[in-house]
Design a protein around this motif. Structure first.
Motif, mmCIF file in Angstrom:
data_model
loop_
_atom_site.group_PDB
_atom_site.id
_atom_site.type_symbol
_atom_site.label_atom_id
_atom_site.label_comp_id
_atom_site.label_asym_id
_atom_site.label_seq_id
_atom_site.Cartn_x
_atom_site.Cartn_y
_atom_site.Cartn_z
ATOM 1 N N VAL A 230 0.925 -1.239 0.062
ATOM 2 C CA VAL A 230 0.002 0.015 0.056
ATOM 3 C C VAL A 230 0.808 1.157 -0.042
ATOM 4 O O VAL A 230 0.628 2.229 -0.685
ATOM 5 C CB VAL A 230 -0.862 -0.107 1.115
ATOM 6 N N ARG A 231 1.780 1.093 0.610
ATOM 7 C CA ARG A 231 2.807 2.221 0.897
ATOM 8 C C ARG A 231 3.490 2.620 -0.596
ATOM 9 O O ARG A 231 3.636 3.731 -0.957
ATOM 10 C CB ARG A 231 3.925 2.362 1.924
ATOM 11 N N LEU B 256 2.593 1.567 -3.498
ATOM 12 C CA LEU B 256 1.609 2.175 -4.434
ATOM 13 C C LEU B 256 0.990 3.510 -4.354
ATOM 14 O O LEU B 256 0.974 4.244 -5.293
ATOM 15 C CB LEU B 256 0.355 1.220 -4.335
ATOM 16 N N ASP B 257 1.047 4.041 -3.084
ATOM 17 C CA ASP B 257 0.833 5.394 -2.862
ATOM 18 C C ASP B 257 1.926 6.358 -3.269
ATOM 19 O O ASP B 257 1.600 7.145 -3.863
ATOM 20 C CB ASP B 257 0.635 5.575 -1.189
ATOM 21 N N ALA B 258 3.207 5.702 -2.995
ATOM 22 C CA ALA B 258 4.312 6.510 -3.501
ATOM 23 C C ALA B 258 4.353 6.732 -4.865
ATOM 24 O O ALA B 258 4.898 7.508 -5.368
ATOM 25 C CB ALA B 258 5.644 5.758 -2.616
ATOM 26 N N SER B 259 4.011 5.447 -5.561
ATOM 27 C CA SER B 259 4.132 5.785 -6.979
ATOM 28 C C SER B 259 2.786 6.246 -7.636
ATOM 29 O O SER B 259 2.857 6.342 -8.814
ATOM 30 C CB SER B 259 4.087 4.074 -7.589
ATOM 31 N N GLU B 260 1.978 6.663 -6.745
ATOM 32 C CA GLU B 260 0.774 7.363 -7.412
ATOM 33 C C GLU B 260 -0.037 6.478 -8.315
ATOM 34 O O GLU B 260 -0.802 6.798 -9.363
ATOM 35 C CB GLU B 260 0.983 8.634 -7.974
ATOM 36 N N GLU C 216 -3.385 4.051 -8.566
ATOM 37 C CA GLU C 216 -4.679 3.881 -8.061
ATOM 38 C C GLU C 216 -5.231 2.295 -7.918
ATOM 39 O O GLU C 216 -4.598 1.698 -8.686
ATOM 40 C CB GLU C 216 -5.827 4.426 -8.783
ATOM 41 N N TYR C 217 -5.656 2.059 -6.719
ATOM 42 C CA TYR C 217 -5.853 0.825 -6.154
ATOM 43 C C TYR C 217 -7.084 0.730 -5.271
ATOM 44 O O TYR C 217 -7.276 1.815 -4.548
ATOM 45 C CB TYR C 217 -4.685 0.009 -5.505
ATOM 46 N N THR C 218 -7.601 -0.585 -5.095
ATOM 47 C CA THR C 218 -8.896 -0.585 -4.221
ATOM 48 C C THR C 218 -8.377 -2.168 -3.409
ATOM 49 O O THR C 218 -7.726 -3.074 -3.940
ATOM 50 C CB THR C 218 -9.981 -0.805 -4.680
#
Length: 146
Positions: free
Chosen positions: A71-72, A74-78, A80-82
């Motif tokens: 999650v961290r 993916l967030d840092a790479s901008e 989108e995910y669910t």
């Protein structure tokens, strides 16, 4: 006057010694040696999308499980995910960048591999080590196409 000059010279030498590097090592190298890193990639070759995230190294935080790490990253790479559940229990990755479970048929969704092996347990139960590689791969056929 001579005592003052001698004291000043000693103080100057001491200051110079304190600020003289003892090795030709950058702070980045020191931090890298002290911090473990793992690599994550997100692949959607099965739908012709190539990498959604090319293999990228991220620092592993102490006590962090694989779901928290992912999650961290993916967030840092901008990206989108669910997901459903929580990063500490029952984590289930539903979609990344619009590619989700059942988006491309009844057997499509995300699989993950740890060091090129598919674990038989969830990401919340995995704690990464230095050099580990997490691969998220989109499948159209429960992994038969990977």
């Amino acid at each position: 006057m001579l005592k003052w000059l001698a004291d000043t010279a000693v103080a100057g030498a001491l200051i110079a010694a304190l600020f003289t590097p003892v090795a030709d090592v950058s702070i980045d190298e020191i931090i890298y040696e002290q911090s473990p890193f793992a690599t994550v990639s997100v692949e959607a070759y099965t739908v012709g999308a190539d990498y959604l995230l090319e293999p990228t190294a991220f620092e592993i935080f102490p006590g962090e499980n694989c779901a928290e790490f992912l999650v961290r990253a993916l967030d840092a790479s901008e990206i989108e995910y669910t997901y459903s559940g929580a990063v500490d229990e029952g984590f289930y990755l539903q979609s990344i960048d619009g590619y989700g479970e059942f988006t491309h048929g009844p057997r499509s969704g995300w699989l993950y591999f740890l060091n090129d092996e598919m674990p038989s347990y969830g990401m919340t139960d995995i704690f990464l080590d230095e050099g580990d590689w997490i691969r998220l791969v989109y499948t159209l056929s429960w992994g038969d196409d990977i």
